[in-house]
Design an enzyme around this catalytic site. Structure first.
Site, PDB file in Angstrom:
ATOM      1  N   ASN B 385       0.824  -1.203   0.000  1.00 30.76           N
ATOM      2  CA  ASN B 385       0.000   0.000   0.000  1.00 30.76           C
ATOM      3  C   ASN B 385       0.862   1.258   0.000  1.00 30.76           C
ATOM      4  O   ASN B 385       0.932   1.982  -0.992  1.00 30.76           O
ATOM      5  CB  ASN B 385      -0.941  -0.025   1.216  1.00 30.76           C
ATOM      6  CG  ASN B 385      -1.893   1.159   1.229  1.00 30.76           C
ATOM      7  OD1 ASN B 385      -1.794   2.064   0.420  1.00 30.76           O
ATOM      8  ND2 ASN B 385      -2.811   1.146   2.173  1.00 30.76           N
ATOM      9  N   ASP B 386       1.558   1.501   1.104  1.00 32.72           N
ATOM     10  CA  ASP B 386       2.292   2.758   1.232  1.00 32.72           C
ATOM     11  C   ASP B 386       3.332   2.945   0.126  1.00 32.72           C
ATOM     12  O   ASP B 386       3.558   4.063  -0.331  1.00 32.72           O
ATOM     13  CB  ASP B 386       2.992   2.822   2.597  1.00 32.72           C
ATOM     14  CG  ASP B 386       1.990   2.824   3.748  1.00 32.72           C
ATOM     15  OD1 ASP B 386       0.857   3.280   3.521  1.00 32.72           O
ATOM     16  OD2 ASP B 386       2.344   2.365   4.836  1.00 32.72           O
TER      17      ASP B 386
END
Lengths: 101, 459
Positions: B385-386
């Site tokens: 995600n990040d």
């Protein structure tokens, strides 16, 4: 030269060697590298053996015993687990060989 | 003579570390360093006047059995925790060596530099011990991943630090063992509080830094007992850990102080619980099924996979390998893009994929991947995600603004396999998920990849 100066010399030079060696390592190997370096930091085991073995006070011997146990976990576990990881790293040609064989 | 033999062990560490730097020689390098260590142990046993053979022998046997048991049983997905734990053991061993020196030495007559070495080893070893085990507990999920902060925690830590240094100076100047013990006790507390205050997403940096600390503690113990082997080994690891730490903070575009002190991940996404209702929960996303994903992959010519920690949690590395093998058999080019801080430890994804028999040539780092995305048909993001959060590039107000990301939105199509819309460890919403070219496949990574493979085979 007294031992302190020798010690500092060794420390500084070894640090530079460490920096030089590690800055070029590809990211793919960072986990085994960290784990292998971690095992090397278990070199404190030789201090632990001396602390436990030289026949000092009971408290010193007890602390020394735990130091030996902890350092040995660090050393044996660290090198073994690093070996387990590195065993799995295969190049394309290794993989194709094992697939065909 | 003995010193020369120890020097040979130090040389084995250096050459071993050097060989650890390339995939072809790494295994032999690790073994060489191991042989150096074994030699150092034997030299010590032979050259020192050991009287307590039972104690030493029992310690070695117990430690070797436990270490081997941990190393053989640990799963590759749990490697970050394992390294943290081993690190903690090394740290406390150095602290104990220093503690024995305090007990045995005549504190009135030891040289100033010896007491400084003892104190450094005691303090750094203690911080390494408790810090490593808090990191272990966070990674294992025994403690919450978010930063645990209390009002004024930096002030409290500073006060503890000042107290630690004060009592260490008192102990050294007055030759008072109590000063050493108070300093060590405060160091243990600082290790706990300091690591609790750091978010789980930053644990890779913490582990690497503590790894460096364990080296420093060993080197300091080396000064205390005048052993060049300890100084060499400790300095090597201290430097190596530090450089990896710096490389990681650079990969996140943050300073080390920011990682350690900012409580990163506690602010910003304040409403960002597992539901992820931080203001964007009602924005529409394109949902995909296993069939949609299979079709998209089947008609692609080039695919890049972006793995993240979700892959490790789901133990999905083998399912991923099966899927990519099926794609390769169709003549589709598959590569993997690995962000430097993907997973919970640098290089962790590489180990997992190696475990699943993916050759290391297919794994691309950040610099290699980003120029390729605009020529890629499908990017398949599995549990990351990040590291693909476009707000790091586009939103100057974002907490992670400036962090280098994998620019997957340059590809023709992006498929995200993820359990839910919840934000990642950093707690920051990801605009990529709402783009028109992005499809979201909400599922456990392993089940998703297996279903996709089944769907692919029935096409």
């Amino acid at each position: 030269m007294n031992t302190l100066v020798v010690g500092i010399t060794v420390f500084v030079l070894a640090s530079f060697v460490g920096f030089e060696l590690i800055s070029k390592v590809p990211p793919t190997l960072h986990t085994p590298l960290m784990s292998g370096a971690n095992a090397i930091s278990g070199i404190t085991i030789i201090g632990a053996i001396t602390a436990a073995g030289l026949g000092g006070e009971t408290l010193a011997e007890l602390l020394g015993f735990f130091a030996v146990v902890m350092a040995t976990i660090n050393v044996v576990g660290g090198f073994l687990v690093t070996d387990r990881m590195l065993e799995m790293f295969k190049s394309k040609s290794d993989r194709d060989k094992s697939r065909n064989g | 003579m003995v010193e020369l033999l120890y020097l040979a062990c130090g040389a084995a560490f250096i050459v071993g570390l050097k060989r650890l730097g390339s995939p072809r020689t790494a295994r032999s390098g690790n073994r060489l360093a191991g042989v150096g260590m074994l030699a150092a142990i034997v030299i010590t046993l032979v050259s020192e006047d050991i009287v307590n053979w039972m104690t030493v022998g029992a310690g070695l046997a117990v430690g070797a059995a436990l270490g081997a048991w941990f190393a053989i049983r640990v799963q590759m997905t749990s490697m970050p925790e394992m390294v943290a734990a081993f690190n903690g053991f090394g740290g406390i061993a150095s602290a104990f060596v220093a503690a024995v020196a305090v007990i045995e030495a005549d504190l009135d007559s030891i040289a100033a530099e010896t007491s400084v070495s003892i104190i450094v080893s005691l303090i750094v070893g203690s911080v390494t011990f408790t810090g490593s085990f808090v990191a272990f507990a966070k990674l294992k999920g025994l403690l919450p991943g978010r930063p645990l902060l209390f009002p004024g925690n930096n002030v409290v830590n500073a006060a503890l630090g000042a107290g630690m240094i004060g009592s260490a100076i008192w102990g050294a100047v007055e030759a008072e063992p109590t000063g050493y013990w108070i300093a060590a006790g405060l160091a243990l507390v600082i290790g706990v509080l300091g690591t609790l205050a750091i978010g789980g997403g930053d644990m890779p940096v913490v582990i690497s830094l503590l790894n460096s600390f364990s080296g420093v503690a060993a080197a300091a113990a080396g000064f205390a007992i005048e052993s060049n082997a300890l100084i060499i080994g400790g300095a090597l690891v201290g430097a190596a850990g530090l450089i990896l730490t710096v490389q990681m903070t650079e990969a996140m575009n943050r300073s080390l102080a920011n990682v350690l002190l900012s409580g990163f991940g506690s602010g910003g996404g304040s409403g960002a619980g597992p539901g992820g209702d931080s203001g964007s929960g009602d924005k529409p996303v394109n949902r995909a099924t296993a069939d949609d994903v299979a079709i998209a992959l089947r008609y692609a010519t080039s695919v890049i996979i972006v793995p993240g920690y979700g892959l490790a949690v789901a133990q999905a590395q083998h399912a991923l390998r099966d899927l990519t093998n099926a794609l390769e058999e169709q003549g589709i080019s598959v590569q993997y893009a690995i962000h430097p801080v993907a997973g919970r430890m640098p290089g962790h994804m590489n180990v997992l994929l190696a475990e699943a028999d993916v050759p290391y040539e297919l794994l691309l780092d950040l610099e290699q991947s980003n120029p390729k995305f605009h020529r890629t048909d499908v990017v398949l993001i599995v549990g990351a995600n990040d590291v693909v959060n476009t707000s790091a590039r586009d939103d100057s107000g974002s907490l992670i603004y400036g962090m280098p990301i994998l620019t997957v939105d340059a590809a023709a199509r992006v498929i995200v396999v993820k359990r839910s819309l919840s934000p990642g460890f950093a707690g920051i919403d990801n605009p990529l998920f709402y783009e028109s070219k992005t499809q979201m496949f909400f599922a456990d990574a392993k089940a998703a990849l297996e279903d996709t493979l089944t769907a692919l085979k029935s096409l």
